[in-house]
Motif scaffolding. Structure first.
Motif, PDB file in Angstrom:
ATOM      1  N   LYS A 191       9.311   5.526  -4.549  1.00  0.00           N
ATOM      2  CA  LYS A 191       8.859   6.669  -3.629  1.00  0.00           C
ATOM      3  C   LYS A 191       7.317   6.429  -3.095  1.00  0.00           C
ATOM      4  O   LYS A 191       6.891   6.560  -2.238  1.00  0.00           O
ATOM      5  N   LYS A 244       5.485   5.194   0.423  1.00  0.00           N
ATOM      6  CA  LYS A 244       4.608   5.894   1.095  1.00  0.00           C
ATOM      7  C   LYS A 244       3.346   5.194   1.096  1.00  0.00           C
ATOM      8  O   LYS A 244       2.919   5.238   2.231  1.00  0.00           O
ATOM      9  N   ARG A 264       1.365   4.081   4.565  1.00  0.00           N
ATOM     10  CA  ARG A 264       0.082   4.487   4.872  1.00  0.00           C
ATOM     11  C   ARG A 264      -0.936   3.474   5.136  1.00  0.00           C
ATOM     12  O   ARG A 264      -1.623   3.397   6.133  1.00  0.00           O
TER      13      ARG A 264
END
Lengths: 65, 305
Positions: free
Chosen positions: B13, B17, B21
């Motif tokens: 996770k 992310k 980003r």
């Protein structure tokens, strides 16, 4: 992934380290887009999804879906 | 889910992310624009020359704590495997070093990172790289198939480091080299501080101490083991990561160094005749490579931006 002999020769089943057989379902030039590897020993199938072979162990693949 | 699976899910996770980003930030021209060079862990690792021709997304997505390619002594024609290849920066750098006769493979378990790495490889035009989705505890490679294993701040993420090192030793050819950057702890520190520092450094599963690393490498069959500090993080580094109060409360009074370092860990599969040790560095490696920031570093796996 490319159907490069060096690359295909270097892949084995992550669980029992036996040789794999490649089945291509979709390709573009020398690149495999979709298909799967089958372990010649345990018969586990490892999918090739969007050009990347997925060798996560079976239980991790299930957990991830 | 087992604890191991829970840790792996957490890692997946966080890094998923981080990949997203990195992609957005590269599009905007740098994520942590107003925050200087990003966090103390992942900035200033690569030289301008190294990153000049790489896609911005590969540079921005780098969440490493070192520069393993710089210490791996890669030679033309070698086969390199990067454990936890992320956005692909170290695979692309390795591919250049080993040349067209060599191969660089990246292993990662995060879809978003693999996708990013594949795009970065395409953009940079290198053809001797491939990326695999899989786990470093169960590598899909045969025994004695790789000359060099590199990794950049990823071994610490594994809940089963013995399995990772055992697998690394198995896939390395006799004489093959293990050249890894990782976060390592030194000495004793209060557990609350240790855990917070580890999380700050992105070590979800806990960092090994130098001694533990050494004994695990040795148990896996490695020889010529060397662990060298590249950077020793300071109270100021931790304060910039929001841990100032905690450090004040727990760290030894006046302690400049916190007992958490980024290190290069090198070892060799001692099974072959080629057991020439790595070239000696003079005690410590050159201090933070004089560089350009990995521009707009994503500020570590923790939250930023």
């Amino acid at each position: 992934m490319r159907k490069d002999k060096d690359f295909l020769d270097i892949l084995v089943c992550p669980m029992d380290k036996s040789p794999l057989e490649l089945t291509v379902e979709e390709e573009a030039g020398d690149e495999v887009i979709r298909g799967y590897f089958t372990c010649t020993q345990c018969s586990e199938r490892y999918p090739i999804e969007d050009r990347i072979p997925n060798f996560l162990p079976p239980e991790m693949r299930k957990a991830a879906t | 889910m087992t604890t191991e699976q829970t840790i792996k899910e957490e890692v997946r996770k966080r890094y998923g992310k981080a990949a997203t980003r990195a992609r957005e930030s590269a599009a905007d021209g740098g994520c942590c624009g107003g925050k200087g060079d990003g966090n103390a862990i992942s900035s200033h690792l690569y030289t301008t020359d190294e990153i000049r021709d790489l896609p911005q997304e590969a540079v921005v997505a780098s969440l490493g704590c070192g520069n393993p390619v710089a210490i791996a002594e890669l030679r033309e024609g070698e086969t390199v495997l990067d454990l936890g290849s992320g956005g692909g920066i170290d695979v692309l750098l390795s591919a250049r070093r080993v040349g067209p006769a060599g191969k660089a493979y990246g292993l990662d378990m995060t879809d978003e990172m693999l996708e990013l790495a594949r795009e970065n490889a395409r953009k940079s035009g290198v053809t001797n790289v491939e990326f695999l989705k899989g786990e470093m505890e169960d590598m899909p490679l045969p025994d004695a198939s790789v000359d060099v294993i590199i990794s950049n701040c990823v071994v610490n993420l594994s809940p089963d480091k013995d399995a990772v090192l055992r697998e690394a030793h198995r896939v390395l050819k006799p004489g093959g080299r293990f050249a890894v950057a990782d976060i390592v702890t030194r000495g004793k520190m209060p557990s609350a501080l240790k855990r917070s520092l580890e999380l700050w450094a992105g070590c979800v599963a806990g960092a090994l101490s130098e001694d533990e690393y050494r004994s695990k490498l040795s148990a896996a069959g490695f020889g010529d083991i060397a662990i060298e500090a590249v950077r020793e993080y300071t109270a100021d580094d931790a304060a910039s990561g929001g841990l100032g109060e905690l450090v004040q409360r727990y760290a030894k009074k006046g302690a400049e160094h916190l007992g958490i370092i980024s290190a290069v860990v090198r070892a060799r599969n001692a099974g072959g005749a080629d057991t020439k040790p790595f070239a000696q560095t003079s005690g410590r490696l050159p201090e933070p490579i004089p560089v350009v920031a990995s521009q707009g570093s994503v500020c570590g796996p923790g939250e930023c931006c």
